[in-house]
Design an enzyme around this catalytic site. Structure first.
Site, short mmCIF file in Angstrom:
data_model
loop_
_atom_site.label_atom_id
_atom_site.label_comp_id
_atom_site.label_asym_id
_atom_site.label_seq_id
_atom_site.Cartn_x
_atom_site.Cartn_y
_atom_site.Cartn_z
N ASP A 152 -3.29 4.46 -1.63
CA ASP A 152 -3.99 3.25 -1.21
C ASP A 152 -4.52 3.39 0.22
O ASP A 152 -5.62 2.94 0.53
CB ASP A 152 -3.06 2.03 -1.26
CG ASP A 152 -2.68 1.64 -2.68
OD1 ASP A 152 -3.49 1.85 -3.59
OD2 ASP A 152 -1.56 1.12 -2.85
N ALA A 160 0.84 -1.20 0.00
CA ALA A 160 0.00 0.00 0.00
C ALA A 160 0.87 1.25 0.00
O ALA A 160 1.86 1.34 0.73
CB ALA A 160 -0.91 0.00 1.23
N ASP A 161 0.48 2.23 -0.83
CA ASP A 161 1.13 3.53 -0.80
C ASP A 161 0.17 4.53 -0.15
O ASP A 161 -0.90 4.14 0.34
CB ASP A 161 1.58 3.97 -2.19
CG ASP A 161 0.43 4.08 -3.18
OD1 ASP A 161 -0.75 4.23 -2.75
OD2 ASP A 161 0.68 4.03 -4.40
N SER A 162 0.52 5.80 -0.16
CA SER A 162 -0.32 6.78 0.54
C SER A 162 -1.70 6.91 -0.09
O SER A 162 -2.69 7.07 0.62
CB SER A 162 0.38 8.15 0.60
OG SER A 162 0.68 8.59 -0.72
#
Length: 76
Positions: A38, A34-36
């Site tokens: 996400d 997960a990134d920001s």
């Protein structure tokens, strides 16, 4: 349905990850990728699933699936 099962279902619907990877010990960024962006989408999905969102400053502290489950359980 337990909180974990509901969180797991929400994660699977929101993030592109394998079901086997979504464990209580899984980290959102390292294990689930997960990134920001996400994280924002996941928070909106969790708000829809549980009726309560997680404030951004709290969300930053939640690193694992268990952290999310514990946070939700403490508020229900």
């Amino acid at each position: 349905m337990s909180t974990f099962e509901k969180v797991k279902e929400t994660i699977l619907e929101t993030l592109s990850c394998d079901e086997a990877d979504v464990t209580l010990e899984a980290t959102l960024t390292d294990d689930l990728g997960a990134d920001s962006l996400d994280a924002v989408e996941l928070n909106m999905a969790l708000e829809e699933a549980f009726g309560e969102g997680i404030p951004d400053e709290e969300l930053e502290k939640l690193k694992t699936v268990k952290d999310i489950v514990d946070y939700i359980d403490a508020r229900q």
